[in-house]
Design an enzyme around this catalytic site. Structure first.
Site, PDB file in Angstrom:
ATOM      1  N   SER A 281      -6.977   7.490  -2.628  1.00 51.24           N
ATOM      2  CA  SER A 281      -5.725   6.919  -3.189  1.00 51.24           C
ATOM      3  C   SER A 281      -5.899   5.591  -3.472  1.00 51.24           C
ATOM      4  O   SER A 281      -7.012   4.971  -3.173  1.00 51.24           O
ATOM      5  CB  SER A 281      -4.465   6.674  -2.438  1.00 51.24           C
ATOM      6  OG  SER A 281      -4.809   5.691  -1.192  1.00 51.24           O
ATOM      7  N   ASP A 282      -5.271   4.746  -4.324  1.00 51.07           N
ATOM      8  CA  ASP A 282      -5.349   3.233  -4.541  1.00 51.07           C
ATOM      9  C   ASP A 282      -4.820   2.628  -3.069  1.00 51.07           C
ATOM     10  O   ASP A 282      -4.135   3.270  -2.398  1.00 51.07           O
ATOM     11  CB  ASP A 282      -4.915   2.586  -5.764  1.00 51.07           C
ATOM     12  CG  ASP A 282      -5.343   1.539  -5.970  1.00 51.07           C
ATOM     13  OD1 ASP A 282      -6.263   0.826  -5.156  1.00 51.07           O
ATOM     14  OD2 ASP A 282      -5.442   0.827  -7.207  1.00 51.07           O
ATOM     15  N   TRP A 283      -5.008   1.515  -2.937  1.00 46.88           N
ATOM     16  CA  TRP A 283      -4.939   0.616  -1.561  1.00 46.88           C
ATOM     17  C   TRP A 283      -3.256   0.750  -1.569  1.00 46.88           C
ATOM     18  O   TRP A 283      -2.481   0.146  -2.394  1.00 46.88           O
ATOM     19  CB  TRP A 283      -5.096  -0.812  -2.009  1.00 46.88           C
ATOM     20  CG  TRP A 283      -4.830  -1.488  -0.738  1.00 46.88           C
ATOM     21  CD1 TRP A 283      -3.582  -2.265  -0.359  1.00 46.88           C
ATOM     22  CD2 TRP A 283      -5.746  -2.099   0.067  1.00 46.88           C
ATOM     23  NE1 TRP A 283      -3.859  -2.941   0.526  1.00 46.88           N
ATOM     24  CE2 TRP A 283      -5.164  -2.872   1.119  1.00 46.88           C
ATOM     25  CE3 TRP A 283      -7.326  -2.090   0.313  1.00 46.88           C
ATOM     26  CZ2 TRP A 283      -5.831  -3.726   2.069  1.00 46.88           C
ATOM     27  CZ3 TRP A 283      -7.806  -2.555   1.357  1.00 46.88           C
ATOM     28  CH2 TRP A 283      -6.956  -3.560   2.201  1.00 46.88           C
ATOM     29  N   GLY A 284      -2.855   1.704  -0.679  1.00 50.46           N
ATOM     30  CA  GLY A 284      -1.328   1.769  -0.196  1.00 50.46           C
ATOM     31  C   GLY A 284      -0.680   2.455  -1.324  1.00 50.46           C
ATOM     32  O   GLY A 284       0.673   2.644  -1.028  1.00 50.46           O
ATOM     33  N   SER A 285      -1.290   3.135  -2.081  1.00 60.42           N
ATOM     34  CA  SER A 285      -0.422   4.024  -3.107  1.00 60.42           C
ATOM     35  C   SER A 285       0.175   4.985  -2.566  1.00 60.42           C
ATOM     36  O   SER A 285       1.305   5.609  -3.400  1.00 60.42           O
ATOM     37  CB  SER A 285      -1.434   4.067  -4.311  1.00 60.42           C
ATOM     38  OG  SER A 285      -2.404   5.079  -4.167  1.00 60.42           O
TER      39      SER A 285
END
Ligand code: NOJ
Length: 748
Positions: A281-285
Site C-alpha cells: 500500500s502507499d503510506w497509510g493508504s
C-alpha cells in the site's frame, strides 16, 4: 468406526495442507510452500507489515523485539549497511524461521548521485540512458543496504499544477511505457539477485495523476476506456519488464479507493496481467480508506485492502490488528493470506535475500564515482529542452563576459529536485561555478538578484542590473525551489514565484541578450516572458551534475536534444491541456477563432463561428508535447508508407529521411504519431506510437523507419477489448506533436 473417522479427519487435514501448498516444480515455489506450512498466523501477518521504525516505535529495542518475533516483514527508511545488517541479523538469526527483511526506500531519481527528476529524464526520450541512470541509483542504494525502491513512479498526469508531475514521466502513455520499462530494467538488471540490482515498485497504482484540479490526494474520475488507454499502459509495461512490486495509490477512482480497488488490483493486475510479485500500500493508504468514507473502521479497511489484493500494508497497522478477527469472521480466508505471504516471499527469494541477507561493507567506492557523475551529467544534458533561441543567441561564445543572475544559479539543494532523501547539497555542482570553470573568474560577474525563488524583496535588483551592465550577455537562472513540487505540493498558479518576473524584466531592460534557464519541477506558465528574453533553456531540476550540464549546453560543448514530455499551458485556465485530446464535434481551428477583443460590441447571441477553444487563450498550448529545439536544424523528407491498405492485425512500415541542415552535429528525436480517424469510441487527434533518437553530422541524412502493428493500432474499446478497427489512419513523422510529414493507410 473410530478408525474410519480417523481416516476421514486425516484425509481432510491432508487436503487442507495440499490446498495451501500448490504442487510445483519451481524451486522457489517449493521453498515458499515449505516455509508457509511452517509459519504461524502471527508470522504470516508479520510478513504483510511494513514500517518505518523511527516513525512507528518509541524505542529501538521494540523494533528488535518485533523482528525477533517475526512480526515485521519489511522496513523502510533504514539506511547504511551496518544498520541494515544489524536488523537483518535479528531477522535471520534470532527469529524462529529466519525470514530476512526486505528493506525499502524512496530512491526516485538517484541515491547519492542525484539524477534529473523523472519528468526531466523523460524529456530525454532516451530509454537506454534512463536505464543507465536508474542502474546507478540502484547500485548506490544497494551498497547502503536498500534492496527495494519505491520507483518508478509512472503516473500519467495532464496537470502541471499537480506537484507530483515532477516525479513522473509526463502526459503520454507511449513515452511513459518506454520510461517505465527502462527504469524497471535499470533498477532490477537481468537478475534481481545480482549485485547492484534492487527490486522496483511501479507506483502509484492507479489513476493518482488524474487527481481532480491537480490537487494532491484528490479524487480521480476515470472512465474504463481512459483507464485502459491512458493510465494503465505504463503499469502494464512495468509488468512486462518484470517489475517485482506495485504500490497502490492514495486516490479513489470513480468512488473506490485505489488501495481497496479489487477491479484494478485483482481483476486487472493479477488476473488479466498475471502479476505474481507483491503489492504494497502507499503510506497509510489502507487506514486512509476510513477518511475516504469507504470504510467504517480499521477492521473494515483491512478487509477491503486484503480482498482487493494489497499484500503488504505500509505504515498503518490495520492488517496486524485485524487479520485474526477477519479470519475468525470468515471475511477473508487463510488462502488469501497464504497467497499474499507467498507473493512477498517470492520477491525475497528472487532478491537472493535468503542466501545473502547482508550488505557487504566494502571499501570500494560505489557512491558518487566518476562514472556515476558522468552518467548524471549526460542525463542532465539530454533532459534539458531548448524552447527558444532567437537569432542563434545560443550557444554563447566563450570569449563573452557573462552576467550570471538569479536565485537558482547557485542553489545546490534546489537543483536536485523533489524526493531527494540521500543526495547532499555539498555534492551538487551548480551553474555559477561551472561557468566560472569554463570561462575563468574574470569573465563572470554574479548577482543573485533574489535570495530564493519566492523572494519578494527587490533589494538585490540594483546589483543584478549592475552585473547586466558589466556583461555582454545575461544568463538568468530562475524557476522554483525543489520543495515547490513533489508530494503534497500542488499549486493553483504556475507563474514564476516571488519577484522573478520583475527581476527578468529589470535585467532585460538593460538591453543585453538574455538567456533564461529555468529549473523547475513542472511546466511553468512563462508565456509572458517569451518576448522579453532571447533564449530559453528548460533544464528542470536536474540533479547533482546539473550545473556543468547547463554550462556545456550554454557554450556549445553539448547540443540540446530534449523534447517536452508534457504540454506547456499558456496559463492555468487551459488545464487540462494535452496533445492527445479528442476532436470534439467542433474541432478548434485557427480560422474559426474570434479572440476576445475582436468580438463586436453588443454582438447578439451567436456562436461567432467559434469552436472548442477559449476566447482569451485560444486552443493552442504555449509549447506542445514533443517540442524542443536544437542548435542545428533538421529537415524531414521522403515520408514513405509501405502499404495503403493492411489487413486486420497486419503491419505497415513508415519511414522518413532526416537531414541535419545546420552546422552542429546533434541528435534529433523523430516522433511518429497516428490518428485513427473513426472508431467505436472517439479517438485522440494524435497518438504517439514510436520515437527514435538519431545522431546526425552536419549535412548528413539518415532514414528512420517504424513498424506499426496491432500493438500500436489497437485500443481498448467499450467492451474492455484491445482491438484494432477497420478504417482510415493518418500517420505523421516529425519533430514534435504539431509538425511532421503526413501519410495515410487503412485497415480493411
Ligand atoms: C508516500 C508517497 O506517496 C510514496 O510515493 C512513497 O513511496 C511513500 N510515501 C514512502 O515514502
Amino acid at each position: 468406526m473410530k478408525r474410519k473417522s480417523f481416516l476421514l479427519v486425516s484425509f481432510v487435514l491432508f487436503s487442507l495442507l495440499i490446498s495451501a501448498q500448490k504442487p510445483t516444480a519451481d524451486p522457489i515455489e517449493k521453498k515458499i510452500n515449505i516455509l508457509i506450512n511452517k509459519m504461524t498466523l502471527d508470522e504470516k501477518v508479520g510478513q504483510m507489515f511494513q514500517i518505518d521504525p523511527s516513525a512507528f516505535f518509541k524505542s529501538s529495542s521494540d523494533v528488535d523485539e518485533w523482528i525477533r518475533k517475526g512480526k515485521i516483514g519489511s522496513v523502510l527508511n533504514v539506511i547504511g549497511a551496518e544498520k541494515v545488517n544489524a536488523l537483518q541479523r535479528i531477522a535471520v538469526k534470532e527469529s524462529r524461521l529466519g525470514i530476512p527483511l526486505i528493506v525499502g526506500r524512496d530512491v526516485i531519481h538517484g541515491y547519492r548521485t542525484i539524477m534529473p527528476i523523472p519528468l526531466a529524464m523523460s524529456s530525454s526520450w532516451n530509454p537506454e540512458m534512463v536505464a543507465m541512470a536508474m542502474h546507478v541509483s540502484g547500485k548506490e542504494a544497494s551498497s547502503d543496504g536498500i534492496r527495494w525502491t519505491f520507483a518508478p513512479m509512472i503516473d500519467i498526469s495532464r496537470d502541471p499544477r499537480w506537484g507530483r508531475v515532477a516525479e513522473g514521466p509526463g502526459e503520454d502513455p507511449y513515452l511513459a511505457s518506454a520510461m517505465a520499462k527502462a527504469m524497471v530494467e535499470g533498477l532490477q538488471g537481468e537478475d534481481l539477485a545480482a549485485s547492484g540490482s534492487i527490486a522496483a515498485c511501479a507506483k502509484h497504482f492507479v489513476g493518482y495523476g488524474a487527481a481532480e484540479g491537480g490537487r494532491d490526494y484528490n479524487t480521480s474520475l476515470i472512465p474504463e476506456t481512459e483507464l485502459r488507454n491512458i493510465y494503465l499502459p505504463s503499469f502494464k509495461a512495468a509488468k512486462d519488464a518484470g517489475v517485482a512490486t506495485y504500490m497502490s495509490s492514495f486516490n479513489d477512482i470513480n468512488g473506490i479507493p485505489a488501495s481497496g480497488n479489487r477491479h484494478t488490483l485483482h481483476d486487472i493486475l493479477r488476473n488479466e496481467w498475471g502479476f505474481n510479485g507483491f503489492v504494497v500500500s502507499d503510506w497509510g493508504s489502507i487506514a486512509e480508506m476510513i477518511n475516504h468514507g469507504f470504510c467504517a473502521t480499521s477492521k473494515d479497511a483491512a478487509e477491503k485492502g486484503i480482498n482487493a489484493g494489497v499484500d503488504m500494508e505500509m505504515s498503518s497497522s490495520s492488517y496486524i490488528e485485524n487479520i485474526k478477527t477477519l479470519l475468525d469472521e470468515k471475511k477473508i480466508s487463510i488462502q488469501q493470506i497464504n497467497e499474499s505471504v507467498a507473493n512477498i516471499l517470492r520477491i525475497k527469494f528472487k532478491l537472493g535475500l535468503f542466501d545473502h541477507p547482508y550488505t557487504s561493507v566494502s571499501t570500494e567506492k560505489v557512491l558518487l564515482t566518476d562514472d556515476n557523475l558522468k552518467i548524471a551529467k549526460e542525463m542532465a544534458i539530454e533532459s534539458a529542452v531548448l524552447l527558444k533561441n532567437d537569432k542563434q543567441t545560443l550557444p554563447l561564445s566563450k570569449s563573452l563576459k557573462i552576467a550570471v543572475i538569479g536565485p537558482l544559479a547557485d542553489a545546490p539543494h534546489d537543483q536536485m529536485g523533489t524526493w531527494v532523501f540521500d543526495g547532499k547539497k555539498a555534492d551538487s555542482k551548480t551553474v555559477l561555478p561551472a561557468i566560472i570553470e569554463k570561462l575563468g573568474a574574470t569573465q563572470v560577474v554574479y548577482a543573485k538578484g533574489l535570495s530564493i525563488s519566492r523572494d519578494k524583496s527587490v533589494s538585490g535588483f540594483v546589483e543584478a542590473i549592475e552585473a547586466a551592465r558589466n556583461a555582454d550577455v545575461c544568463v538568468l537562472v530562475v524557476g522554483e525551489e525543489s520543495i515547490l513540487s513533489g508530494e503534497a505540493h500542488s499549486l493553483a498558479e504556475l507563474h514564476l514565484q516571488g519577484k522573478q518576473n520583475e527581476l527578468i524584466e529589470a535585467v532585460a531592460a538593460v538591453g543585453k541578450p538574455v538567456v533564461m534557464v529555468v529549473m523547475a519541477g513542472r511546466p511553468l506558465a512563462i508565456g509572458n516572458l517569451i518576448p522579453k528574453v532571447d533564449a530559453i533553456l528548460y533544464a528542470w531540476h536536474n540533479g547533482t551534475m546539473g550545473g556543468p550540464a547547463i554550462a556545456d549546453l550554454l557554450f556549445g560543448d553539448a547540443i540540446p536534444s530534449g523534447k517536452l514530455p508534457i504540454t506547456f499551458p499558456k496559463g492555468e485556465g487551459q488545464i487540462p491541456i494535452y496533445y492527445n485530446h479528442k476532436s470534439t464535434g467542433r474541432p478548434a481551428d485557427i480560422k474559426n477563432w474570434t479572440p476576445l477583443d475582436k468580438i463586436p460590441v453588443e454582438a447578439v447571441q451567436h456562436s461567432l463561428g467559434n469552436t472548442s477553444h477559449y476566447l482569451d487563450y485560444g486552443f493552442e498550448p504555449l509549447f506542445p508535447f514533443g517540442y524542443g529545439l536544437s542548435y542545428t536544424t533538421f529537415a524531414y523528407s521522403n515520408l514513405k508508407v509501405s502499404k495503403n491498405v493492411i489487413p486486420m492485425n497486419g503491419l505497415v512500415e513508415v519511414s522518413v529521411d532526416i537531414t541535419n541542415t545546420g552546422k552542429y552535429e546533434a541528435d534529433e528525436v523523430a516522433q511518429l504519431y497516428i490518428h485513427d480517424r473513426f472508431g467505436s469510441i472517439t479517438r485522440p487527434v494524435k497518438e504517439l506510437k514510436g520515437f527514435k533518437r538519431v545522431s546526425l553530422k552536419p549535412g548528413e541524412t539518415k532514414s528512420v523507419s517504424f513498424t506499426l502493428t496491432k500493438t500500436e493500432l489497437a485500443f481498448w474499446n467499450n467492451e474492455s477489448k484491445f482491438q484494432a478497427e477497420s478504417g482510415d489512419f493518418d500517420v505523421w513523422i516529425g519533430s514534435n506533436s504539431v509538425e511532421g510529414l503526413k501519410g495515410s493507410f487503412a485497415i480493411k
